[in-house]
Scaffold this motif. Structure first.
Motif, PDB file in Angstrom:
ATOM      1  N   ASN A   1       0.778  -0.952  -0.064  1.00  0.00           N
ATOM      2  CA  ASN A   1       0.057   0.134  -0.156  1.00  0.00           C
ATOM      3  C   ASN A   1       0.950   1.225  -0.150  1.00  0.00           C
ATOM      4  N   ASP A   2       0.799   2.115  -0.960  1.00  0.00           N
ATOM      5  CA  ASP A   2       1.588   3.286  -0.998  1.00  0.00           C
ATOM      6  C   ASP A   2       1.118   4.243  -0.184  1.00  0.00           C
ATOM      7  N   GLN A   3      -0.322   4.199   0.010  1.00  0.00           N
ATOM      8  CA  GLN A   3      -0.761   5.631   0.780  1.00  0.00           C
ATOM      9  C   GLN A   3      -0.353   5.246   2.412  1.00  0.00           C
ATOM     10  N   VAL A   4       0.097   6.283   3.032  1.00  0.00           N
ATOM     11  CA  VAL A   4       0.594   6.521   4.266  1.00  0.00           C
ATOM     12  C   VAL A   4      -0.761   6.939   5.229  1.00  0.00           C
ATOM     13  N   GLY A   5      -0.967   6.205   6.166  1.00  0.00           N
ATOM     14  CA  GLY A   5      -1.945   6.745   6.904  1.00  0.00           C
ATOM     15  C   GLY A   5      -1.583   7.338   8.289  1.00  0.00           C
ATOM     16  N   THR A   6      -2.298   7.656   9.153  1.00  0.00           N
ATOM     17  CA  THR A   6      -1.862   8.328  10.469  1.00  0.00           C
ATOM     18  C   THR A   6      -1.001   7.491  11.288  1.00  0.00           C
ATOM     19  N   PRO A  27      -4.691  19.260  13.352  1.00  0.00           N
ATOM     20  CA  PRO A  27      -4.957  17.774  13.207  1.00  0.00           C
ATOM     21  C   PRO A  27      -3.737  17.464  12.067  1.00  0.00           C
ATOM     22  N   VAL A  28      -3.663  16.238  12.189  1.00  0.00           N
ATOM     23  CA  VAL A  28      -2.703  15.425  11.341  1.00  0.00           C
ATOM     24  C   VAL A  28      -3.464  15.434   9.895  1.00  0.00           C
ATOM     25  N   VAL A  29      -2.836  15.669   8.756  1.00  0.00           N
ATOM     26  CA  VAL A  29      -3.375  15.744   7.668  1.00  0.00           C
ATOM     27  C   VAL A  29      -3.042  14.400   6.863  1.00  0.00           C
ATOM     28  N   GLU A  30      -3.951  13.656   6.449  1.00  0.00           N
ATOM     29  CA  GLU A  30      -3.750  12.247   5.918  1.00  0.00           C
ATOM     30  C   GLU A  30      -2.831  12.520   4.619  1.00  0.00           C
ATOM     31  N   ALA A  31      -1.996  11.928   4.487  1.00  0.00           N
ATOM     32  CA  ALA A  31      -1.128  11.856   3.319  1.00  0.00           C
ATOM     33  C   ALA A  31      -1.733  11.409   1.946  1.00  0.00           C
ATOM     34  N   PRO A  32      -1.822  11.994   0.860  1.00  0.00           N
ATOM     35  CA  PRO A  32      -2.559  11.619  -0.176  1.00  0.00           C
ATOM     36  C   PRO A  32      -1.651  10.414  -0.701  1.00  0.00           C
ATOM     37  N   ALA A  33      -2.217   9.568  -1.472  1.00  0.00           N
ATOM     38  CA  ALA A  33      -1.532   8.551  -2.187  1.00  0.00           C
ATOM     39  C   ALA A  33      -0.374   8.893  -3.051  1.00  0.00           C
ATOM     40  N   VAL A  34      -0.535   9.975  -3.832  1.00  0.00           N
ATOM     41  CA  VAL A  34       0.478  10.716  -4.673  1.00  0.00           C
ATOM     42  C   VAL A  34       1.647  10.739  -3.935  1.00  0.00           C
ATOM     43  N   ALA A  35       1.679  11.227  -2.573  1.00  0.00           N
ATOM     44  CA  ALA A  35       2.628  11.557  -1.771  1.00  0.00           C
ATOM     45  C   ALA A  35       3.858  10.413  -1.986  1.00  0.00           C
ATOM     46  N   ALA A  36       3.417   9.336  -2.071  1.00  0.00           N
ATOM     47  CA  ALA A  36       4.545   8.132  -2.129  1.00  0.00           C
ATOM     48  C   ALA A  36       5.524   8.624  -2.884  1.00  0.00           C
ATOM     49  N   GLN A  37       5.308   9.183  -4.051  1.00  0.00           N
ATOM     50  CA  GLN A  37       6.320   9.570  -5.005  1.00  0.00           C
ATOM     51  C   GLN A  37       7.340  10.514  -4.429  1.00  0.00           C
ATOM     52  N   CYS A  38       7.076  11.111  -3.463  1.00  0.00           N
ATOM     53  CA  CYS A  38       7.976  12.271  -3.033  1.00  0.00           C
ATOM     54  C   CYS A  38       8.952  11.789  -2.067  1.00  0.00           C
ATOM     55  N   TYR A  39       8.483  10.626  -1.277  1.00  0.00           N
ATOM     56  CA  TYR A  39       9.269  10.047  -0.230  1.00  0.00           C
ATOM     57  C   TYR A  39      10.820   9.709  -0.453  1.00  0.00           C
ATOM     58  N   GLY A  40      10.987   9.356  -1.706  1.00  0.00           N
ATOM     59  CA  GLY A  40      12.566   8.895  -2.006  1.00  0.00           C
ATOM     60  C   GLY A  40      13.491   9.720  -1.961  1.00  0.00           C
ATOM     61  N   CYS A  41      13.094  11.065  -2.056  1.00  0.00           N
ATOM     62  CA  CYS A  41      13.853  12.229  -2.124  1.00  0.00           C
ATOM     63  C   CYS A  41      13.606  13.232  -0.759  1.00  0.00           C
ATOM     64  N   HIS A  42      12.356  13.227  -0.699  1.00  0.00           N
ATOM     65  CA  HIS A  42      11.824  14.495   0.387  1.00  0.00           C
ATOM     66  C   HIS A  42      11.595  13.601   1.852  1.00  0.00           C
ATOM     67  N   GLY A  43      11.498  12.262   1.819  1.00  0.00           N
ATOM     68  CA  GLY A  43      11.297  11.584   3.055  1.00  0.00           C
ATOM     69  C   GLY A  43       9.970  11.554   3.450  1.00  0.00           C
ATOM     70  N   ASP A  92      -4.311  17.178  -6.927  1.00  0.00           N
ATOM     71  CA  ASP A  92      -3.040  16.614  -6.584  1.00  0.00           C
ATOM     72  C   ASP A  92      -2.156  17.433  -5.704  1.00  0.00           C
ATOM     73  N   ILE A  93      -2.058  18.493  -6.403  1.00  0.00           N
ATOM     74  CA  ILE A  93      -1.173  19.628  -5.860  1.00  0.00           C
ATOM     75  C   ILE A  93      -1.572  20.076  -4.561  1.00  0.00           C
ATOM     76  N   GLU A  94      -2.958  20.380  -4.599  1.00  0.00           N
ATOM     77  CA  GLU A  94      -3.649  20.975  -3.305  1.00  0.00           C
ATOM     78  C   GLU A  94      -3.400  20.030  -2.167  1.00  0.00           C
ATOM     79  N   ALA A  95      -3.659  18.557  -2.547  1.00  0.00           N
ATOM     80  CA  ALA A  95      -3.271  17.655  -1.513  1.00  0.00           C
ATOM     81  C   ALA A  95      -2.027  17.514  -1.053  1.00  0.00           C
ATOM     82  N   LEU A  96      -0.948  17.658  -1.796  1.00  0.00           N
ATOM     83  CA  LEU A  96       0.338  17.672  -1.307  1.00  0.00           C
ATOM     84  C   LEU A  96       0.714  18.650  -0.779  1.00  0.00           C
ATOM     85  N   SER A  97       0.454  19.712  -1.015  1.00  0.00           N
ATOM     86  CA  SER A  97       0.610  21.085  -0.638  1.00  0.00           C
ATOM     87  C   SER A  97      -0.076  21.255   1.043  1.00  0.00           C
TER      88      SER A  97
END
Length: 108
Positions: A1-6, A27-43, A92-97
């Protein structure tokens, strides 16, 4: 699962997330699924392990939106980011931001 939950965020040490500038608990904002593509470089917590990639945690939401849109249109040039952002929709851009701006910035 690429989505990161709380639960995954808590495991990553970001359960106590504050608003970037206000110093107020948010409140913790749930990571959108597309954020998984960011983790390799941005953690997974928005903090890069390498100095060549910026930290995204705690960055201002409007700044992130502007930069992602600039990468999407290639107004801002970076081969990897242009490719990634080129496939992003406005939602996607809104959710990532929303997500990365909600994370607590790294301690320096």
């Amino acid at each position: 699962n690429d989505q990161v939950g709380t639960g995954d965020l808590a495991d990553a040490g970001v359960a106590d997330v504050g608003m970037a500038d206000a110093g107020v608990e948010a409140p913790v904002v749930e990571a959108p699924a597309v954020a998984a593509q960011c983790y390799g470089c941005h953690g997974t917590a928005g903090t890069s392990a390498a100095p060549m990639w910026p930290n995204l945690a705690g960055q201002k939401k409007d700044y992130l939106i502007k930069q992602l849109k600039a990468f999407r249109t290639s107004e801002r040039k970076d081969p990897m980011m242009n490719t990634f952002a080129g496939s992003l929709k406005d939602d996607d851009i809104e959710a990532l931001s929303n997500y990365f701006s909600s994370l607590k910035p790294a301690q320096q």
